[in-house]
Design a protein around this motif. Sequence first.
Motif, PDB file in Angstrom:
ATOM      1  N   PHE A   1       0.828  -1.210   0.000  1.00 35.96           N
ATOM      2  CA  PHE A   1       0.000   0.000   0.000  1.00 35.96           C
ATOM      3  C   PHE A   1       0.866   1.266   0.000  1.00 35.96           C
ATOM      4  O   PHE A   1       0.900   2.013   0.978  1.00 35.96           O
ATOM      5  CB  PHE A   1      -0.950   0.020   1.208  1.00 35.96           C
ATOM      6  N   PRO A   2       1.616   1.509  -1.077  1.00 36.87           N
ATOM      7  CA  PRO A   2       2.473   2.711  -1.130  1.00 36.87           C
ATOM      8  C   PRO A   2       1.641   3.987  -1.041  1.00 36.87           C
ATOM      9  O   PRO A   2       0.433   3.990  -1.319  1.00 36.87           O
ATOM     10  CB  PRO A   2       3.162   2.584  -2.492  1.00 36.87           C
ATOM     11  N   ASP A   3       2.297   5.078  -0.655  1.00 35.73           N
ATOM     12  CA  ASP A   3       1.598   6.343  -0.420  1.00 35.73           C
ATOM     13  C   ASP A   3       0.804   6.800  -1.640  1.00 35.73           C
ATOM     14  O   ASP A   3      -0.295   7.337  -1.507  1.00 35.73           O
ATOM     15  CB  ASP A   3       2.600   7.426  -0.013  1.00 35.73           C
ATOM     16  N   GLU A   4       1.361   6.574  -2.838  1.00 39.33           N
ATOM     17  CA  GLU A   4       0.637   7.049  -4.021  1.00 39.33           C
ATOM     18  C   GLU A   4      -0.685   6.315  -4.211  1.00 39.33           C
ATOM     19  O   GLU A   4      -1.642   6.876  -4.737  1.00 39.33           O
ATOM     20  CB  GLU A   4       1.507   6.925  -5.271  1.00 39.33           C
ATOM     21  N   ALA A   5      -0.745   5.062  -3.774  1.00 43.17           N
ATOM     22  CA  ALA A   5      -1.997   4.311  -3.896  1.00 43.17           C
ATOM     23  C   ALA A   5      -3.062   4.843  -2.944  1.00 43.17           C
ATOM     24  O   ALA A   5      -4.263   4.640  -3.160  1.00 43.17           O
ATOM     25  CB  ALA A   5      -1.748   2.835  -3.617  1.00 43.17           C
ATOM     26  N   LEU A   6      -2.622   5.519  -1.876  1.00 45.55           N
ATOM     27  CA  LEU A   6      -3.558   6.015  -0.863  1.00 45.55           C
ATOM     28  C   LEU A   6      -3.784   7.524  -0.962  1.00 45.55           C
ATOM     29  O   LEU A   6      -4.524   8.087  -0.159  1.00 45.55           O
ATOM     30  CB  LEU A   6      -3.013   5.686   0.540  1.00 45.55           C
ATOM     31  N   SER A   7      -3.162   8.165  -1.926  1.00 43.00           N
ATOM     32  CA  SER A   7      -3.151   9.631  -1.969  1.00 43.00           C
ATOM     33  C   SER A   7      -4.543  10.238  -2.043  1.00 43.00           C
ATOM     34  O   SER A   7      -4.760  11.358  -1.563  1.00 43.00           O
ATOM     35  CB  SER A   7      -2.294  10.113  -3.138  1.00 43.00           C
ATOM     36  N   ARG A   8      -5.493   9.551  -2.644  1.00 42.45           N
ATOM     37  CA  ARG A   8      -6.862  10.079  -2.735  1.00 42.45           C
ATOM     38  C   ARG A   8      -7.804   9.415  -1.751  1.00 42.45           C
ATOM     39  O   ARG A   8      -9.028   9.520  -1.894  1.00 42.45           O
ATOM     40  CB  ARG A   8      -7.385   9.892  -4.162  1.00 42.45           C
ATOM     41  N   LEU A   9      -7.254   8.751  -0.769  1.00 44.31           N
ATOM     42  CA  LEU A   9      -8.049   8.039   0.235  1.00 44.31           C
ATOM     43  C   LEU A   9      -7.631   8.544   1.612  1.00 44.31           C
ATOM     44  O   LEU A   9      -6.844   7.907   2.308  1.00 44.31           O
ATOM     45  CB  LEU A   9      -7.830   6.526   0.112  1.00 44.31           C
TER      46      LEU A   9
ATOM     47  N   LEU B   1      -8.886   8.808   4.666  1.00 46.82           N
ATOM     48  CA  LEU B   1      -9.080   8.054   5.900  1.00 46.82           C
ATOM     49  C   LEU B   1      -8.112   6.876   5.978  1.00 46.82           C
ATOM     50  O   LEU B   1      -7.509   6.619   7.033  1.00 46.82           O
ATOM     51  CB  LEU B   1     -10.531   7.571   6.007  1.00 46.82           C
ATOM     52  N   LEU B   2      -7.961   6.158   4.876  1.00 49.54           N
ATOM     53  CA  LEU B   2      -6.990   5.071   4.852  1.00 49.54           C
ATOM     54  C   LEU B   2      -5.563   5.597   5.007  1.00 49.54           C
ATOM     55  O   LEU B   2      -4.726   4.957   5.646  1.00 49.54           O
ATOM     56  CB  LEU B   2      -7.119   4.271   3.560  1.00 49.54           C
ATOM     57  N   SER B   3      -5.296   6.755   4.433  1.00 50.85           N
ATOM     58  CA  SER B   3      -3.960   7.338   4.565  1.00 50.85           C
ATOM     59  C   SER B   3      -3.636   7.622   6.021  1.00 50.85           C
ATOM     60  O   SER B   3      -2.517   7.375   6.491  1.00 50.85           O
ATOM     61  CB  SER B   3      -3.856   8.630   3.752  1.00 50.85           C
ATOM     62  N   GLU B   4      -4.616   8.127   6.755  1.00 50.59           N
ATOM     63  CA  GLU B   4      -4.391   8.429   8.171  1.00 50.59           C
ATOM     64  C   GLU B   4      -4.132   7.168   8.982  1.00 50.59           C
ATOM     65  O   GLU B   4      -3.385   7.193   9.959  1.00 50.59           O
ATOM     66  CB  GLU B   4      -5.601   9.187   8.734  1.00 50.59           C
ATOM     67  N   ALA B   5      -4.769   6.069   8.567  1.00 54.33           N
ATOM     68  CA  ALA B   5      -4.627   4.806   9.292  1.00 54.33           C
ATOM     69  C   ALA B   5      -3.669   3.845   8.598  1.00 54.33           C
ATOM     70  O   ALA B   5      -3.701   2.641   8.847  1.00 54.33           O
ATOM     71  CB  ALA B   5      -6.000   4.150   9.441  1.00 54.33           C
ATOM     72  N   ALA B   6      -2.799   4.358   7.751  1.00 54.16           N
ATOM     73  CA  ALA B   6      -1.977   3.501   6.889  1.00 54.16           C
ATOM     74  C   ALA B   6      -1.087   2.547   7.671  1.00 54.16           C
ATOM     75  O   ALA B   6      -0.858   1.413   7.245  1.00 54.16           O
ATOM     76  CB  ALA B   6      -1.131   4.360   5.954  1.00 54.16           C
ATOM     77  N   GLU B   7      -0.576   2.980   8.828  1.00 56.73           N
ATOM     78  CA  GLU B   7       0.320   2.115   9.584  1.00 56.73           C
ATOM     79  C   GLU B   7      -0.402   0.865  10.065  1.00 56.73           C
ATOM     80  O   GLU B   7       0.185  -0.219  10.132  1.00 56.73           O
ATOM     81  CB  GLU B   7       0.932   2.879  10.760  1.00 56.73           C
ATOM     82  N   VAL B   8      -1.675   0.991  10.401  1.00 54.88           N
ATOM     83  CA  VAL B   8      -2.462  -0.184  10.787  1.00 54.88           C
ATOM     84  C   VAL B   8      -2.697  -1.066   9.570  1.00 54.88           C
ATOM     85  O   VAL B   8      -2.577  -2.295   9.625  1.00 54.88           O
ATOM     86  CB  VAL B   8      -3.807   0.237  11.415  1.00 54.88           C
ATOM     87  N   LEU B   9      -3.020  -0.444   8.436  1.00 57.55           N
ATOM     88  CA  LEU B   9      -3.264  -1.190   7.205  1.00 57.55           C
ATOM     89  C   LEU B   9      -2.034  -1.997   6.803  1.00 57.55           C
ATOM     90  O   LEU B   9      -2.142  -3.132   6.334  1.00 57.55           O
ATOM     91  CB  LEU B   9      -3.642  -0.209   6.086  1.00 57.55           C
ATOM     92  N   ARG B  10      -0.857  -1.420   7.022  1.00 57.78           N
ATOM     93  CA  ARG B  10       0.392  -2.093   6.645  1.00 57.78           C
ATOM     94  C   ARG B  10       0.877  -3.064   7.719  1.00 57.78           C
ATOM     95  O   ARG B  10       1.896  -3.731   7.532  1.00 57.78           O
ATOM     96  CB  ARG B  10       1.464  -1.049   6.368  1.00 57.78           C
ATOM     97  N   MET B  11       0.185  -3.125   8.832  1.00 59.04           N
ATOM     98  CA  MET B  11       0.544  -4.032   9.934  1.00 59.04           C
ATOM     99  C   MET B  11       1.994  -3.846  10.360  1.00 59.04           C
ATOM    100  O   MET B  11       2.783  -4.792  10.428  1.00 59.04           O
ATOM    101  CB  MET B  11       0.283  -5.491   9.550  1.00 59.04           C
ATOM    102  N   THR B  12       2.347  -2.616  10.659  1.00 60.37           N
ATOM    103  CA  THR B  12       3.728  -2.318  11.028  1.00 60.37           C
ATOM    104  C   THR B  12       4.026  -2.606  12.496  1.00 60.37           C
ATOM    105  O   THR B  12       5.190  -2.683  12.890  1.00 60.37           O
ATOM    106  CB  THR B  12       4.057  -0.839  10.742  1.00 60.37           C
ATOM    107  N   ASP B  13       2.986  -2.738  13.332  1.00 50.74           N
ATOM    108  CA  ASP B  13       3.199  -3.005  14.759  1.00 50.74           C
ATOM    109  C   ASP B  13       2.222  -4.092  15.198  1.00 50.74           C
ATOM    110  O   ASP B  13       1.139  -3.818  15.707  1.00 50.74           O
ATOM    111  CB  ASP B  13       2.988  -1.720  15.571  1.00 50.74           C
ATOM    112  N   HIS B  14       2.613  -5.342  14.991  1.00 49.69           N
ATOM    113  CA  HIS B  14       1.737  -6.464  15.328  1.00 49.69           C
ATOM    114  C   HIS B  14       1.406  -6.495  16.814  1.00 49.69           C
ATOM    115  O   HIS B  14       0.280  -6.833  17.199  1.00 49.69           O
ATOM    116  CB  HIS B  14       2.395  -7.786  14.925  1.00 49.69           C
ATOM    117  N   ASP B  15       2.386  -6.160  17.659  1.00 52.14           N
ATOM    118  CA  ASP B  15       2.148  -6.207  19.105  1.00 52.14           C
ATOM    119  C   ASP B  15       1.051  -5.230  19.510  1.00 52.14           C
ATOM    120  O   ASP B  15       0.125  -5.584  20.251  1.00 52.14           O
ATOM    121  CB  ASP B  15       3.428  -5.880  19.870  1.00 52.14           C
TER     122      ASP B  15
END
Length: 218
Positions: A162-170, A172-186
């Motif tokens: 989910f690179p930034d350009e794919a989310l540039s027009r989204l 709400l998803l952009s704001e929550a991108a770190e969750v979408l990318r599962m960067t912090d499983h803990d």
Amino acid sequence: MALQRDEVVRTALRLLNEEGIEGLTTRRLARELGVQSPALYWHFKNKRELLDLMAEAMLAEALPPDREPGPEHWPDWIAADARAKRHALLAYRDGARVHAGTLPTADELPAVEAQLRALCGAGLRPRTALRLLLTVDRYIMGWVTEEQAWRHGAADRGHEVFPDEALSRLPLLSEAAEVLRMTDHDADFDYGLRVLIEGFRAEIAREAAETGGGGQAR
């Protein structure tokens, strides 16, 4: 020397890490142990029972069978058990897939009874207490299954998910991108666990009210 059940289970867990659950067959296990397949059935009736024993062994060190949870701090030990189970399953290839569908062995039942006793002391009925334990266990299994699949697939993807350009027009998803990318499983695991526990706090209060205050919401 006669084949011992612990040796069978330890070897099965080693093969699991080497071959994955699809490669763990009774024929392969027997060959690794230097016996014929029928010799294994002195120790378990079928592959399902072998998986039950493997799941028990995975959790044995993380969750000592003689632990005595108390009703006063039930959210703490529920959360601690859940985190310990997650890490124990993550330590093995396909750990969650091995554990999924297992039933407690006879050796594990006293620990389940101790947990139910503590939850009933906190104000839950036995059926609700068992539902709490099963709900948390199924959350762990589902979470670890997805986490292991995600981690396994990360190397194959080879590029940012989910690179930034794919989310540039989204937005709400952009704001929550770190969750979408599962960067912090803990952190994500703990968030879902906390929501589950808070839901059962409310259930304790409701059941206590229905029984005329016989139990306390804690």
